[in-house]
Design a protein around this motif. Structure first.
Motif, PDB file in Angstrom:
ATOM      1  N   LEU A  13       0.816  -1.205   0.000  1.00 54.51           N
ATOM      2  CA  LEU A  13       0.000   0.000   0.000  1.00 54.51           C
ATOM      3  C   LEU A  13       0.855   1.262   0.000  1.00 54.51           C
ATOM      4  O   LEU A  13       0.472   2.272  -0.611  1.00 54.51           O
ATOM      5  N   VAL A  14       2.035   1.220   0.635  1.00 51.75           N
ATOM      6  CA  VAL A  14       2.918   2.392   0.640  1.00 51.75           C
ATOM      7  C   VAL A  14       3.339   2.741  -0.781  1.00 51.75           C
ATOM      8  O   VAL A  14       3.330   3.916  -1.183  1.00 51.75           O
ATOM      9  N   LEU A  19       2.745   6.164  -5.793  1.00 50.93           N
ATOM     10  CA  LEU A  19       2.359   6.412  -7.179  1.00 50.93           C
ATOM     11  C   LEU A  19       1.248   7.453  -7.247  1.00 50.93           C
ATOM     12  O   LEU A  19       1.268   8.343  -8.117  1.00 50.93           O
ATOM     13  N   ALA A  20       0.288   7.382  -6.321  1.00 51.07           N
ATOM     14  CA  ALA A  20      -0.787   8.376  -6.300  1.00 51.07           C
ATOM     15  C   ALA A  20      -0.234   9.771  -6.034  1.00 51.07           C
ATOM     16  O   ALA A  20      -0.717  10.760  -6.612  1.00 51.07           O
ATOM     17  N   GLU A  21       0.777   9.882  -5.194  1.00 49.40           N
ATOM     18  CA  GLU A  21       1.400  11.182  -4.923  1.00 49.40           C
ATOM     19  C   GLU A  21       2.142  11.708  -6.152  1.00 49.40           C
ATOM     20  O   GLU A  21       2.113  12.908  -6.450  1.00 49.40           O
ATOM     21  N   VAL A  22       2.822  10.805  -6.865  1.00 48.23           N
ATOM     22  CA  VAL A  22       3.501  11.219  -8.108  1.00 48.23           C
ATOM     23  C   VAL A  22       2.479  11.767  -9.096  1.00 48.23           C
ATOM     24  O   VAL A  22       2.693  12.815  -9.727  1.00 48.23           O
ATOM     25  N   ALA A  23       1.335  11.068  -9.229  1.00 49.74           N
ATOM     26  CA  ALA A  23       0.287  11.538 -10.135  1.00 49.74           C
ATOM     27  C   ALA A  23      -0.275  12.874  -9.667  1.00 49.74           C
ATOM     28  O   ALA A  23      -0.559  13.765 -10.480  1.00 49.74           O
ATOM     29  N   ARG A  24      -0.429  13.036  -8.368  1.00 49.55           N
ATOM     30  CA  ARG A  24      -0.992  14.266  -7.810  1.00 49.55           C
ATOM     31  C   ARG A  24      -0.064  15.462  -8.047  1.00 49.55           C
ATOM     32  O   ARG A  24      -0.530  16.570  -8.352  1.00 49.55           O
ATOM     33  N   HIS A  25       1.254  15.248  -7.882  1.00 51.20           N
ATOM     34  CA  HIS A  25       2.227  16.362  -7.992  1.00 51.20           C
ATOM     35  C   HIS A  25       2.827  16.512  -9.374  1.00 51.20           C
ATOM     36  O   HIS A  25       3.484  17.526  -9.643  1.00 51.20           O
ATOM     37  N   GLY A  26       2.643  15.540 -10.241  1.00 53.85           N
ATOM     38  CA  GLY A  26       3.084  15.677 -11.624  1.00 53.85           C
ATOM     39  C   GLY A  26       4.496  15.223 -11.906  1.00 53.85           C
ATOM     40  O   GLY A  26       4.892  15.147 -13.071  1.00 53.85           O
ATOM     41  N   SER A  27       5.281  14.916 -10.868  1.00 50.33           N
ATOM     42  CA  SER A  27       6.647  14.433 -11.096  1.00 50.33           C
ATOM     43  C   SER A  27       7.138  13.726  -9.842  1.00 50.33           C
ATOM     44  O   SER A  27       6.620  13.952  -8.740  1.00 50.33           O
ATOM     45  N   ALA A  36       8.983  14.410   1.872  1.00 53.31           N
ATOM     46  CA  ALA A  36      10.277  14.424   2.563  1.00 53.31           C
ATOM     47  C   ALA A  36      11.078  13.154   2.255  1.00 53.31           C
ATOM     48  O   ALA A  36      11.779  12.615   3.111  1.00 53.31           O
ATOM     49  N   TYR A  37      10.973  12.676   1.009  1.00 56.71           N
ATOM     50  CA  TYR A  37      11.785  11.573   0.505  1.00 56.71           C
ATOM     51  C   TYR A  37      12.843  12.153  -0.430  1.00 56.71           C
ATOM     52  O   TYR A  37      12.751  13.300  -0.884  1.00 56.71           O
ATOM     53  N   THR A  38      13.817  11.334  -0.790  1.00 58.55           N
ATOM     54  CA  THR A  38      14.724  11.715  -1.871  1.00 58.55           C
ATOM     55  C   THR A  38      14.121  11.229  -3.182  1.00 58.55           C
ATOM     56  O   THR A  38      13.397  10.226  -3.203  1.00 58.55           O
ATOM     57  N   PRO A  39      14.415  11.923  -4.307  1.00 56.41           N
ATOM     58  CA  PRO A  39      13.878  11.471  -5.599  1.00 56.41           C
ATOM     59  C   PRO A  39      14.296  10.037  -5.938  1.00 56.41           C
ATOM     60  O   PRO A  39      13.502   9.283  -6.505  1.00 56.41           O
ATOM     61  N   SER A  40      15.530   9.670  -5.553  1.00 58.53           N
ATOM     62  CA  SER A  40      15.984   8.311  -5.864  1.00 58.53           C
ATOM     63  C   SER A  40      15.186   7.273  -5.063  1.00 58.53           C
ATOM     64  O   SER A  40      14.917   6.172  -5.565  1.00 58.53           O
ATOM     65  N   ALA A  41      14.798   7.604  -3.825  1.00 56.53           N
ATOM     66  CA  ALA A  41      14.004   6.664  -3.018  1.00 56.53           C
ATOM     67  C   ALA A  41      12.625   6.461  -3.642  1.00 56.53           C
ATOM     68  O   ALA A  41      12.121   5.331  -3.701  1.00 56.53           O
ATOM     69  N   VAL A  42      12.024   7.566  -4.137  1.00 57.02           N
ATOM     70  CA  VAL A  42      10.727   7.450  -4.793  1.00 57.02           C
ATOM     71  C   VAL A  42      10.860   6.617  -6.058  1.00 57.02           C
ATOM     72  O   VAL A  42      10.059   5.714  -6.331  1.00 57.02           O
ATOM     73  N   SER A  43      11.881   6.889  -6.847  1.00 54.89           N
ATOM     74  CA  SER A  43      12.101   6.143  -8.087  1.00 54.89           C
ATOM     75  C   SER A  43      12.294   4.656  -7.814  1.00 54.89           C
ATOM     76  O   SER A  43      11.743   3.803  -8.521  1.00 54.89           O
ATOM     77  N   GLN A  44      13.047   4.347  -6.778  1.00 59.28           N
ATOM     78  CA  GLN A  44      13.294   2.943  -6.431  1.00 59.28           C
ATOM     79  C   GLN A  44      11.996   2.233  -6.041  1.00 59.28           C
ATOM     80  O   GLN A  44      11.733   1.098  -6.448  1.00 59.28           O
ATOM     81  N   GLN A  45      11.127   2.905  -5.243  1.00 60.35           N
ATOM     82  CA  GLN A  45       9.869   2.297  -4.826  1.00 60.35           C
ATOM     83  C   GLN A  45       8.911   2.114  -6.002  1.00 60.35           C
ATOM     84  O   GLN A  45       8.184   1.114  -6.079  1.00 60.35           O
TER      85      GLN A  45
END
Length: 312
Positions: A13-14, A19-27, A36-45
Motif C-alpha cells: 500500500l505504501v 504512485l498516487a502522490e507522483v500523479a498528484r504532484h506531476g513528477s 520528505a523523501y529523496t527522488p531516488s528513493a521514490v524512483s526505487q519504490q
C-alpha cells in the motif's frame, strides 16, 4: 510461471500511495519533496511497484512522467482505498466515542420488567447512536449466549446454594434482590409492613411450578422456621401467582424485582427471619476485549445498583 507469481504477489500500500502522490504532484521530484523523501528513493519504490504488478506504471520522458493505463487504474483504486480508510477512521472514532455501534444484552423476565427499562432509558439518553438488542432467556440459555458470544453482557442470578463459579466469566454484583411475601388485599396480614416467617406455618402457598428456584426458596425458608409448607397452586409465572393470591388461594414468596408490576388487589410485606435473597449479577466473558458500548452500559447498570434504584 514467474509472471503469474508476480501478479499474485501482495501489493504494498505504501508503494501504491507513492504512485498516487507522483500523479498528484506531476513528477517524482515534486512528490519526493512533498513527502520528505529523496527522488531516488521514490524512483526505487516505483520500480519495485512495477516489478510487483509486472508492467510499467509510469511513462518516463524528457518532460517528466505520465501514468500508463496500468498506473491510472492503480491510482484510481488507491484513491478509493484512501477514501475507505478515512471513512473507517471516522466510524472507529464514532464507535470509541459512542456515537454509533451496537450492544447485545441478555436478560431474564423479572429483570426485563424492572431494572432493564431503567438501564435502557439511561443508556439511550446518553448514547442515542448505539443500537441495542436484548435477548430474554432462562439462566442456562443466558450462559450459552455468553459462551457463544451472541451477547456481550448478560444479567444472571444466583442464590447462596447455587453460586455461579464459571472461570470463563467476569461477574459483578448489581444488587441483592430480597424475597418478599405477597398476600391478598383482604388477607389478615395485609395491613402489616412485615411479618415473621414463623407466623406463616398454617398458610396455604402459591409456588412457581417446574422446579422453579422460588419453590426452593419457600422450602428452605419454611424449614428454617420449623414447618412444612402446604402448596395449594403451582403457577407458570409471577402474574399468575399474584392472581391466585388475590382470590385467596394462598400466599406467595417472590423476589422483589418480580413484583414491579403489582396488582392493585395484593399487598407486599417484608419478611423477618430467614428468607434467602438472590443476587443479581452482570456477566461478560473474561476473555473478550470490552467494547466502549459494553463498558458504558455496565456503568449505567452498576450505578443503578449502587444508588439503590433497584429492589425498592
Amino acid at each position: 510461471m514467474q509472471n503469474e507469481a508476480m501478479l499474485n504477489a501482495p501489493l504494498d500500500l505504501v508503494r501504491l500511495r507513492l504512485l498516487a502522490e507522483v500523479a498528484r504532484h506531476g513528477s517524482m521530484t515534486s512528490a519526493a519533496a512533498a513527502l520528505a523523501y529523496t527522488p531516488s528513493a521514490v524512483s526505487q519504490q516505483i520500480r519495485r511497484l512495477e516489478s510487483d504488478v509486472g508492467q510499467p506504471v509510469l511513462d518516463r520522458h524528457h518532460r517528466g512522467v505520465s501514468l500508463t493505463e496500468a498506473g491510472r487504474v492503480i491510482v484510481e483504486h488507491t484513491l478509493a482505498i484512501e477514501r475507505n480508510l478515512e471513512a473507517l477512521r471516522v466510524r472507529l472514532d464514532d464507535i470509541a466515542g459512542l456515537r454509533q455501534g451496537s450492544l447485545r444484552l441478555g436478560t431474564f423476565p423479572t429483570v426485563a420488567s424492572s431494572l432493564l427499562p431503567l438501564a435502557v432509558t439511561g443508556f439511550r439518553r446518553a448514547y442515542p447512536g448505539v443500537r441495542l438488542s436484548v435477548h430474554s432467556a432462562r439462566l442456562r440459555q443466558l450462559l450459552d449466549l455468553l459462551d457463544r458470544r451472541s451477547v456481550e453482557l448478560a444479567f444472571l442470578w444466583e442464590y447462596e446454594w447455587s453460586r455461579i463459579t464459571a472461570d470463563s466469566l467476569e461477574l459483578k454484583v448489581v444488587t441483592e434482590d430480597p424475597t418478599a411475601l405477597v398476600v391478598a388485599q383482604s388477607h389478615r396480614l395485609a395491613g402489616r409492613e412485615s411479618v415473621d416467617v414463623a407466623e406463616l406455618a398454617d398458610e396455604s402457598w402459591i409456588i412457581r411450578g417446574d422446579n422453579h428456584p422460588v419453590a426452593e426458596v419457600l422450602s428452605r425458608t419454611a424449614h428454617a422456621a420449623g414447618f412444612e409448607p402446604s402448596v395449594a397452586f403451582e403457577a407458570n409465572d409471577y402474574q399468575e401467582a399474584q392472581a391466585m393470591v388475590a382470590v385467596g388461594m394462598g400466599i406467595a414468596l417472590a423476589p422483589r424485582l418480580a413484583l414491579a408490576n403489582l396488582r392493585a388487589d395484593v399487598r407486599v410485606l417484608r419478611l423477618d427471619g430467614y428468607a434467602p435473597s438472590r443476587r443479581i449479577l452482570l456477566a461478560r466473558l473474561a476473555s473478550r476485549v470490552v467494547t466502549p458500548a459494553e463498558q458504558a452500559m455496565a456503568d449505567v447498570i452498576l450505578d443503578l445498583g449502587r444508588n439503590g434504584t433497584v429492589g425498592c
